[in-house]
Design a protein around this motif. Sequence first.
Motif, mmCIF file in Angstrom:
data_model
loop_
_atom_site.group_PDB
_atom_site.id
_atom_site.type_symbol
_atom_site.label_atom_id
_atom_site.label_comp_id
_atom_site.label_asym_id
_atom_site.label_seq_id
_atom_site.Cartn_x
_atom_site.Cartn_y
_atom_site.Cartn_z
ATOM 1 N N ALA A 12 0.835 -1.204 0.000
ATOM 2 C CA ALA A 12 0.000 0.000 0.000
ATOM 3 C C ALA A 12 0.872 1.257 0.000
ATOM 4 N N MET A 13 1.929 1.245 0.789
ATOM 5 C CA MET A 13 2.833 2.391 0.822
ATOM 6 C C MET A 13 3.592 2.525 -0.490
ATOM 7 N N GLN A 14 3.931 1.412 -1.089
ATOM 8 C CA GLN A 14 4.626 1.448 -2.377
ATOM 9 C C GLN A 14 3.789 2.139 -3.446
ATOM 10 N N ILE A 15 2.476 1.895 -3.434
ATOM 11 C CA ILE A 15 1.581 2.552 -4.401
ATOM 12 C C ILE A 15 1.612 4.070 -4.198
ATOM 13 N N LYS A 16 1.552 4.520 -2.941
ATOM 14 C CA LYS A 16 1.569 5.957 -2.644
ATOM 15 C C LYS A 16 2.889 6.593 -3.083
ATOM 16 N N LEU A 17 3.985 5.905 -2.804
ATOM 17 C CA LEU A 17 5.290 6.437 -3.187
ATOM 18 C C LEU A 17 5.439 6.520 -4.695
ATOM 19 N N LEU A 18 4.948 5.521 -5.390
ATOM 20 C CA LEU A 18 5.040 5.524 -6.856
ATOM 21 C C LEU A 18 4.347 6.744 -7.435
ATOM 22 N N ARG A 19 3.147 7.047 -6.912
ATOM 23 C CA ARG A 19 2.406 8.204 -7.428
ATOM 24 C C ARG A 19 3.175 9.502 -7.166
ATOM 25 N N VAL A 20 3.744 9.633 -5.968
ATOM 26 C CA VAL A 20 4.488 10.852 -5.641
ATOM 27 C C VAL A 20 5.697 11.016 -6.556
ATOM 28 N N ARG A 62 18.074 -5.744 0.704
ATOM 29 C CA ARG A 62 17.347 -6.872 0.127
ATOM 30 C C ARG A 62 17.581 -6.952 -1.377
ATOM 31 N N ASN A 63 17.298 -8.104 -1.950
ATOM 32 C CA ASN A 63 17.303 -8.263 -3.403
ATOM 33 C C ASN A 63 15.900 -7.955 -3.900
ATOM 34 N N LEU A 64 15.692 -6.725 -4.384
ATOM 35 C CA LEU A 64 14.346 -6.302 -4.781
ATOM 36 C C LEU A 64 13.857 -7.041 -6.019
ATOM 37 N N ALA A 65 14.783 -7.475 -6.874
ATOM 38 C CA ALA A 65 14.367 -8.235 -8.061
ATOM 39 C C ALA A 65 13.665 -9.528 -7.640
ATOM 40 N N ILE A 66 14.210 -10.201 -6.631
ATOM 41 C CA ILE A 66 13.554 -11.402 -6.108
ATOM 42 C C ILE A 66 12.240 -11.027 -5.438
ATOM 43 N N GLY A 67 12.228 -9.897 -4.721
ATOM 44 C CA GLY A 67 10.993 -9.421 -4.101
ATOM 45 C C GLY A 67 9.899 -9.180 -5.120
ATOM 46 N N VAL A 68 10.278 -8.662 -6.286
ATOM 47 C CA VAL A 68 9.306 -8.449 -7.366
ATOM 48 C C VAL A 68 8.745 -9.791 -7.828
ATOM 49 N N GLU A 69 9.610 -10.764 -8.068
ATOM 50 C CA GLU A 69 9.170 -12.077 -8.553
ATOM 51 C C GLU A 69 8.286 -12.781 -7.526
ATOM 52 N N GLU A 70 8.555 -12.542 -6.245
ATOM 53 C CA GLU A 70 7.765 -13.197 -5.193
ATOM 54 C C GLU A 70 6.537 -12.389 -4.803
ATOM 55 N N GLY A 71 6.318 -11.241 -5.454
ATOM 56 C CA GLY A 71 5.123 -10.448 -5.204
ATOM 57 C C GLY A 71 5.187 -9.588 -3.950
ATOM 58 N N ARG A 72 6.390 -9.359 -3.409
ATOM 59 C CA ARG A 72 6.530 -8.548 -2.195
ATOM 60 C C ARG A 72 6.897 -7.103 -2.510
ATOM 61 N N PHE A 73 7.249 -6.835 -3.753
ATOM 62 C CA PHE A 73 7.617 -5.474 -4.133
ATOM 63 C C PHE A 73 7.065 -5.186 -5.520
ATOM 64 N N ARG A 74 6.454 -4.021 -5.671
ATOM 65 C CA ARG A 74 5.813 -3.662 -6.937
ATOM 66 C C ARG A 74 6.846 -3.507 -8.056
ATOM 67 N N ARG A 75 6.549 -4.135 -9.146
ATOM 68 C CA ARG A 75 7.456 -4.100 -10.280
ATOM 69 C C ARG A 75 7.606 -2.678 -10.814
ATOM 70 N N ASP A 76 6.478 -1.923 -10.899
ATOM 71 C CA ASP A 76 6.539 -0.565 -11.460
ATOM 72 C C ASP A 76 7.376 0.362 -10.576
ATOM 73 N N LEU A 77 7.265 0.214 -9.240
ATOM 74 C CA LEU A 77 8.083 1.045 -8.360
ATOM 75 C C LEU A 77 9.555 0.641 -8.447
ATOM 76 N N TYR A 78 9.794 -0.648 -8.571
ATOM 77 C CA TYR A 78 11.173 -1.139 -8.698
ATOM 78 C C TYR A 78 11.853 -0.506 -9.905
ATOM 79 N N TYR A 79 11.182 -0.511 -11.056
ATOM 80 C CA TYR A 79 11.786 0.067 -12.249
ATOM 81 C C TYR A 79 11.865 1.590 -12.165
ATOM 82 N N ARG A 80 10.914 2.197 -11.427
ATOM 83 C CA ARG A 80 10.941 3.657 -11.285
ATOM 84 C C ARG A 80 12.127 4.108 -10.431
ATOM 85 N N LEU A 81 12.417 3.323 -9.403
ATOM 86 C CA LEU A 81 13.549 3.660 -8.537
ATOM 87 C C LEU A 81 14.880 3.240 -9.136
ATOM 88 N N ASN A 82 14.854 2.133 -9.868
ATOM 89 C CA ASN A 82 16.081 1.517 -10.354
ATOM 90 C C ASN A 82 16.489 2.038 -11.737
#
Length: 412
Positions: A252-260, A287-307
């Motif tokens: 939920a926080m990841q969604i808010k951060l992505l919008r900001v 953490r390894n965010l790429a693995i977090g993305v694959e496991e559904g613990r981290f939003r893919r769109d935010l990962y690419y936006r930050l990375n």
Amino acid sequence: MNGQPSLLVVDDEEIACHNLAHAFRKEGYEITLCHDGATALKKLQQRSYDLLLTDLRMPGIDGMALLESCQRDWPETRVIMLTGFATLDSAVAAMKAGAYHYLAKPFRLDEVRELVSRALAVQRLERENHRLRKQVETLQSSVKFMTQNPTLLAILDTARRIAATPCSVLITGESGTGKELLTRYIHQQSLRQQAPFVAINCGALQDDLLANELFGHEKGAFTGAHTQRKGLIEIASGGTLFLDEIGETSMAMQIKLLRVIDQQELLRVGGNQTVKIDVRFLAATNRNLAIGVEEGRFRRDLYYRLNVVELHIPPLTERRDDIPLLANYLLHRQSAHLGRLVDLISPETMALLTQYHYPGNVRELANIIERGVALAEGHTLEPHHLPEVLRHISDKVADPQEESSAALPTLE
């Protein structure tokens, strides 16, 4: 300059001038004599002097004119006025204009010696204070990333090249490797360096508290919200916001951060009006965010936006060539901080430091050095000042897993 205090003595009475010169040369001062203000002004333009001892009343360029020139062009030169009894009012006026002091004629030589000595002592103190202020400003304004490791030097080179761009950066690495230090380095090298750098540990707060810290709130948004409060994102506007431990945030926080990050605008808690911002976002995680993305613990769109750019800081064990450099830097820093005179690391101590497997990385090394400085009796850090786990290291590097089970607690 040979290290002697330099005095420029100006008086249209030649006898008075030479008497002063004779007295001060015996004291070890470097003396230059002038019998008129015009010559004195030329001397001042040719080199600097510590002190100007000048008669107030002279034909042409007088002592007041010389004082004004010193105040304007050579402010470090102290000025002492020489004046007759009839012109004491003028001498007081000269002091208000910036003269250090005045001497009424006729004066005693011990009187003038004492006054000159005090003026030069004040000048030395002011110069030392200025030097220390500059040193503090330099330390405060510069980020010291101590390394001679080729891999880390390449990372710093990349950081310098991307610093002037607005792109987001994701910094990865184990705890204690210096991820926040690298974000501060990027901020300092950027065009935003004069604007705020704001950091927050996203893993230290629950969602509602984190939202309040990041986005702020409107008056009446919740019980106890008696006034409007800006969040850290707004405070960082124009500058840089560092999101540490970004991998610990909820979906939920990841969604808010992505919008900001995408819209460069936010909504305060309890608010219905968006607030425009101008913030560069830097994030870090162990953490390894790429693995977090694959496991559904981290939003893919935010990962690419930050990375947009990823910088990975290697652990200290992969850059052991930095350990002596870091250990000596930390030794001098901690010695100054703790008020101790520990300025050497014995070869035996350095051998132990370079062999240890630092599960807490540079942060743990700093902890070890601080402990050693606190315990040291003399000027040298010896093996018995180190934690027990280091004192029992054999000549070959111990197995990392064995060491990690016996390691000191690390500062997270």
